[in-house]
Write a protein that holds these residues in place. Sequence first.
Motif, PDB file in Angstrom:
ATOM      1  N   ASP A 136      28.459  47.737 -33.646  1.00  0.00           N
ATOM      2  CA  ASP A 136      28.189  46.461 -32.977  1.00  0.00           C
ATOM      3  C   ASP A 136      26.847  45.868 -33.425  1.00  0.00           C
ATOM      4  OD1 ASP A 136      29.010  44.421 -31.380  1.00  0.00           O
ATOM      5  OD2 ASP A 136      28.325  45.309 -29.501  1.00  0.00           O
ATOM      6  N   PHE A 137      26.669  45.736 -34.724  1.00  0.00           N
ATOM      7  CA  PHE A 137      25.433  45.190 -35.275  1.00  0.00           C
ATOM      8  C   PHE A 137      25.350  43.687 -35.036  1.00  0.00           C
ATOM      9  CE2 PHE A 137      24.273  49.091 -36.883  1.00  0.00           C
ATOM     10  CZ  PHE A 137      23.260  49.068 -37.828  1.00  0.00           C
ATOM     11  N   TYR A 138      24.143  43.231 -34.799  1.00  0.00           N
ATOM     12  CA  TYR A 138      23.823  41.800 -34.759  1.00  0.00           C
ATOM     13  C   TYR A 138      22.702  41.562 -35.767  1.00  0.00           C
ATOM     14  CZ  TYR A 138      19.421  42.882 -32.481  1.00  0.00           C
ATOM     15  OH  TYR A 138      18.161  43.359 -32.226  1.00  0.00           O
ATOM     16  N   PHE A 139      22.487  40.309 -36.142  1.00  0.00           N
ATOM     17  CA  PHE A 139      21.342  39.984 -36.993  1.00  0.00           C
ATOM     18  C   PHE A 139      20.550  38.845 -36.354  1.00  0.00           C
ATOM     19  CE2 PHE A 139      24.956  37.599 -38.772  1.00  0.00           C
ATOM     20  CZ  PHE A 139      24.472  36.298 -38.733  1.00  0.00           C
ATOM     21  N   ASP A 145      10.431  28.648 -36.145  1.00  0.00           N
ATOM     22  CA  ASP A 145       9.907  29.558 -35.124  1.00  0.00           C
ATOM     23  C   ASP A 145      10.828  29.723 -33.927  1.00  0.00           C
ATOM     24  OD1 ASP A 145       7.675  30.084 -36.619  1.00  0.00           O
ATOM     25  OD2 ASP A 145       6.404  28.623 -35.607  1.00  0.00           O
ATOM     26  N   LEU A 146      12.076  29.274 -34.026  1.00  0.00           N
ATOM     27  CA  LEU A 146      13.060  29.458 -32.962  1.00  0.00           C
ATOM     28  C   LEU A 146      13.991  30.602 -33.350  1.00  0.00           C
ATOM     29  CD1 LEU A 146      14.002  25.764 -32.135  1.00  0.00           C
ATOM     30  CD2 LEU A 146      12.601  27.294 -30.751  1.00  0.00           C
ATOM     31  N   PRO A 147      14.204  31.577 -32.468  1.00  0.00           N
ATOM     32  CA  PRO A 147      15.084  32.698 -32.805  1.00  0.00           C
ATOM     33  C   PRO A 147      16.554  32.330 -32.654  1.00  0.00           C
ATOM     34  CG  PRO A 147      14.214  32.977 -30.601  1.00  0.00           C
ATOM     35  CD  PRO A 147      13.595  31.718 -31.134  1.00  0.00           C
ATOM     36  N   LEU A 148      17.390  32.918 -33.478  1.00  0.00           N
ATOM     37  CA  LEU A 148      18.833  32.767 -33.348  1.00  0.00           C
ATOM     38  C   LEU A 148      19.502  34.065 -33.782  1.00  0.00           C
ATOM     39  CD1 LEU A 148      20.092  30.703 -36.363  1.00  0.00           C
ATOM     40  CD2 LEU A 148      17.680  30.837 -35.869  1.00  0.00           C
ATOM     41  N   TRP A 149      20.650  34.339 -33.180  1.00  0.00           N
ATOM     42  CA  TRP A 149      21.347  35.605 -33.392  1.00  0.00           C
ATOM     43  C   TRP A 149      22.820  35.348 -33.674  1.00  0.00           C
ATOM     44  CZ3 TRP A 149      18.200  34.332 -29.390  1.00  0.00           C
ATOM     45  CH2 TRP A 149      17.002  35.043 -29.234  1.00  0.00           C
ATOM     46  N   ALA A 150      23.447  36.305 -34.306  1.00  0.00           N
ATOM     47  CA  ALA A 150      24.898  36.288 -34.503  1.00  0.00           C
ATOM     48  C   ALA A 150      25.340  37.705 -34.838  1.00  0.00           C
ATOM     49  CB  ALA A 150      25.301  35.311 -35.609  1.00  0.00           C
ATOM     50  N   TYR A 151      26.637  37.943 -34.670  1.00  0.00           N
ATOM     51  CA  TYR A 151      27.182  39.272 -34.934  1.00  0.00           C
ATOM     52  C   TYR A 151      27.625  39.389 -36.385  1.00  0.00           C
ATOM     53  CZ  TYR A 151      27.143  40.602 -30.023  1.00  0.00           C
ATOM     54  OH  TYR A 151      26.751  40.940 -28.755  1.00  0.00           O
ATOM     55  N   VAL A 152      27.584  40.629 -36.878  1.00  0.00           N
ATOM     56  CA  VAL A 152      27.988  40.893 -38.258  1.00  0.00           C
ATOM     57  C   VAL A 152      29.502  40.839 -38.395  1.00  0.00           C
ATOM     58  CG1 VAL A 152      28.015  42.641 -40.081  1.00  0.00           C
ATOM     59  CG2 VAL A 152      25.934  42.228 -38.775  1.00  0.00           C
ATOM     60  N   GLY A 153      30.215  41.385 -37.424  1.00  0.00           N
ATOM     61  CA  GLY A 153      31.671  41.414 -37.508  1.00  0.00           C
ATOM     62  C   GLY A 153      32.294  41.729 -36.165  1.00  0.00           C
ATOM     63  N   LYS A 154      33.572  42.102 -36.198  1.00  0.00           N
ATOM     64  CA  LYS A 154      34.292  42.390 -34.958  1.00  0.00           C
ATOM     65  C   LYS A 154      35.310  43.487 -35.203  1.00  0.00           C
ATOM     66  CE  LYS A 154      37.942  38.950 -35.622  1.00  0.00           C
ATOM     67  NZ  LYS A 154      38.688  37.821 -34.990  1.00  0.00           N
ATOM     68  N   VAL A 155      35.749  44.079 -34.098  1.00  0.00           N
ATOM     69  CA  VAL A 155      36.760  45.138 -34.119  1.00  0.00           C
ATOM     70  C   VAL A 155      37.966  44.652 -33.336  1.00  0.00           C
ATOM     71  CG1 VAL A 155      37.291  47.531 -33.550  1.00  0.00           C
ATOM     72  CG2 VAL A 155      34.973  46.901 -34.250  1.00  0.00           C
ATOM     73  N   GLU A 156      39.154  44.823 -33.910  1.00  0.00           N
ATOM     74  CA  GLU A 156      40.390  44.458 -33.214  1.00  0.00           C
ATOM     75  C   GLU A 156      41.288  45.674 -33.128  1.00  0.00           C
ATOM     76  OE1 GLU A 156      42.388  41.159 -34.925  1.00  0.00           O
ATOM     77  OE2 GLU A 156      40.901  39.682 -34.251  1.00  0.00           O
ATOM     78  N   GLU A 157      41.789  45.934 -31.919  1.00  0.00           N
ATOM     79  CA  GLU A 157      42.707  47.043 -31.700  1.00  0.00           C
ATOM     80  C   GLU A 157      44.089  46.477 -31.393  1.00  0.00           C
ATOM     81  OE1 GLU A 157      41.239  49.654 -28.744  1.00  0.00           O
ATOM     82  OE2 GLU A 157      39.484  50.281 -29.897  1.00  0.00           O
ATOM     83  N   ASN A 158      45.062  46.850 -32.174  1.00  0.00           N
ATOM     84  CA  ASN A 158      46.442  46.388 -32.005  1.00  0.00           C
ATOM     85  C   ASN A 158      47.278  47.516 -31.423  1.00  0.00           C
ATOM     86  OD1 ASN A 158      45.803  43.887 -33.272  1.00  0.00           O
ATOM     87  ND2 ASN A 158      46.007  44.879 -35.291  1.00  0.00           N
ATOM     88  N   TRP A 159      47.810  47.268 -30.216  1.00  0.00           N
ATOM     89  CA  TRP A 159      48.609  48.293 -29.533  1.00  0.00           C
ATOM     90  C   TRP A 159      50.091  47.955 -29.658  1.00  0.00           C
ATOM     91  CZ3 TRP A 159      46.307  52.470 -27.126  1.00  0.00           C
ATOM     92  CH2 TRP A 159      44.908  52.398 -26.996  1.00  0.00           C
ATOM     93  N   ASN A 160      50.879  48.942 -29.998  1.00  0.00           N
ATOM     94  CA  ASN A 160      52.333  48.791 -29.975  1.00  0.00           C
ATOM     95  C   ASN A 160      52.975  50.103 -29.524  1.00  0.00           C
ATOM     96  OD1 ASN A 160      52.473  50.495 -32.344  1.00  0.00           O
ATOM     97  ND2 ASN A 160      51.917  48.673 -33.562  1.00  0.00           N
ATOM     98  N   ILE A 188      18.350  25.502 -31.690  1.00  0.00           N
ATOM     99  CA  ILE A 188      19.314  25.869 -32.713  1.00  0.00           C
ATOM    100  C   ILE A 188      20.049  27.130 -32.266  1.00  0.00           C
ATOM    101  CG2 ILE A 188      17.662  27.249 -34.046  1.00  0.00           C
ATOM    102  CD1 ILE A 188      19.170  26.245 -36.574  1.00  0.00           C
ATOM    103  N   GLN A 189      21.340  27.159 -32.572  1.00  0.00           N
ATOM    104  CA  GLN A 189      22.164  28.317 -32.263  1.00  0.00           C
ATOM    105  C   GLN A 189      23.016  28.649 -33.475  1.00  0.00           C
ATOM    106  OE1 GLN A 189      24.173  28.348 -28.394  1.00  0.00           O
ATOM    107  NE2 GLN A 189      23.015  26.515 -27.832  1.00  0.00           N
ATOM    108  N   ALA A 190      23.361  29.917 -33.593  1.00  0.00           N
ATOM    109  CA  ALA A 190      24.213  30.389 -34.685  1.00  0.00           C
ATOM    110  C   ALA A 190      25.454  31.039 -34.095  1.00  0.00           C
ATOM    111  CB  ALA A 190      23.464  31.376 -35.567  1.00  0.00           C
ATOM    112  N   PHE A 191      26.610  30.729 -34.697  1.00  0.00           N
ATOM    113  CA  PHE A 191      27.873  31.300 -34.241  1.00  0.00           C
ATOM    114  C   PHE A 191      28.610  31.886 -35.438  1.00  0.00           C
ATOM    115  CE2 PHE A 191      26.811  27.714 -31.524  1.00  0.00           C
ATOM    116  CZ  PHE A 191      26.870  28.278 -30.261  1.00  0.00           C
ATOM    117  N   SER A 192      29.061  33.100 -35.292  1.00  0.00           N
ATOM    118  CA  SER A 192      29.921  33.706 -36.312  1.00  0.00           C
ATOM    119  C   SER A 192      31.349  33.245 -36.075  1.00  0.00           C
ATOM    120  CB  SER A 192      29.829  35.234 -36.255  1.00  0.00           C
ATOM    121  OG  SER A 192      28.499  35.663 -36.494  1.00  0.00           O
ATOM    122  N   ASP A 193      31.906  32.556 -37.038  1.00  0.00           N
ATOM    123  CA  ASP A 193      33.226  31.928 -36.876  1.00  0.00           C
ATOM    124  C   ASP A 193      34.324  32.992 -36.947  1.00  0.00           C
ATOM    125  OD1 ASP A 193      35.473  30.370 -36.879  1.00  0.00           O
ATOM    126  OD2 ASP A 193      34.672  28.885 -38.279  1.00  0.00           O
TER     127      ASP A 193
END
Length: 605
Positions: A136-139, A145-160, A188-193
Amino acid sequence: MADSATIHSKPLLRNLLQVQFLLKKTFLIIILIAHSASSLPNNHRYNVGDSVPFFVNKLGPLNNPSETYQYYDLPFCHPDPIIRKKETIGEVLNGDRLTNSLYELNFREEKIHKTLCHKKLKVAEIAKFRDAVIRDFYFQMYYDDLPLWAYVGKVEENWNIEQNTTKYYIFTHVQFDAVYNDNQVIEIQAFSDPNHVLDITEDVEIDDVEFTYSVNWNVTSVKFENRMNRYSKASLSPIRQKIHWFSFINSIVIIFLLMGFLIMLIMRHLNNDLRKCSNIDEEEEKEVGWKHIHGDVFRCPPNMPLFSAVMGTGTQFLTVICILFLLALFGVLYPYNRGALLTSLAIVYALTFVVAGYTSAAFHSQFSETGWERSVLLTGVLYVGPLFVTVSIVNTVAIAKGTTAALPFGTILVVLLLYFFLAIPLLAFGGLIGHRFRSDFSAPCATKPYPREIPPLAWYRKTPTQMFIGGLLPFSAIVLQLHHLYASIWGYKIYTLPGILFITFAILVVLTAILSIVLTYVQLSAEDHQWWWRSVLCGGSTAIFMFGYGIFFYLRSNMDGLMQLCSFIGYNACICYAFFLLLGSVSFRASLIFVRFIYRAVKSE
């Protein structure tokens, strides 16, 4: 006679001039801290299309705030060459490592799906990204001089029905939403699409990966001076405000109850004791309770140099905290003012060594004209010694883990120079002034040549029980605010209520002083004259409860790993040790004032 007086007055005049110069220098440095840490509007005005300072900083697992790595430790798109920004000592101590980037966010220039770079990801780089996503890394970045954050990636679990599969993705597109007012950046804000991702589940080399970004600009009426207020919204929400005020009211109730206990019980007993001393027959025993030990109560404690060092270091920390609260009041210290708090702390701590040296030498010299040098020497290492050992251990682990908490050699050299060429000379100068301008220890009663034997004490009058009582009550009054403070230091909550924090600190000091007086009176009533060190231990015992709560906080959190454990335990121990010395010195001084008062009252009778 006039010439003789002139000759003897020259050293005094020279010392006074040195003190005046030192005060001017200290005031100038504090002003420079305030000037360098504050963000002036004139430095942040841009025309359309102007380049705005943009830096990538660091990244790390969300649950471990102390375990952060440099941004380009992950195989992101990077410029050639990578240029590191010159940082203040506070930024380095905070683990910031600001570097340039390929992002171009010019003022009020909108961009849609702008290509950052095309990159070939090898199997080892895929593994690095996947490990970062699992943890669960973020950067973090900084724009004007304004801080902004976003995530590196995501995890998806597929149940069947047949099986469950886990997929790992990294975000390849970052959306920047900037807000401006006139010619200044406000937000300013950053969003990981989530619509632009790359599957990195398999260890397969990917030949061509396109990293992109977009920039949107919107106008606002918020002024530049108020642009940092958005970072305070979380701590100023109605629910959190109610919790803060509940903690504050709880502390006030405890302190009034304790003051009432002191007035009703202690003063009542004191009046009865003083009445017995003044209204007696000659055949009756003139001494009651604590009056028996009047010839031993002002006897110097064992290990006077160490005791003086505790007084000096505790007074120094009290001065440091008061100065930091003043800087917060003047707006110098605010959330995400990069490294301002640690820079101010390092410089103010170094400057206040003059207070530590003066207090230690002046206190020791009241009892002996020789040996004050040893007290000053102990003052210089009493806290710095354990701090150096702790930092060395944590820094060794940080170097082994490759985190940004590892201090560069240049920073270590600057800290050592600051200590040896600023703190140590100020400590020696303060010790010299304290010895020169010492005052006599005014004891209302003469001390007997041999100490009186102490009778057996009940369990509730012994040191461990008194330390438990002396630490539990002040801790119970500050525990809620302490939780918010820990969440701010070791988490991502922002503590932006310095007013309530200052009031809580004042309540802590007052409660410690009151309890010290109560426990000292109980001890003296049992004819136990060894109250000097015990008052220090009883007052400082609140810090033991603080450290214990820190362990509880860690166990309740999601923090893990050797790096985070070493940082939390080590630095939390240093913080609590500082409060032990501070509250111990406050406790002793309150007890000393009380003891002088009651024995002076007996003497006047």
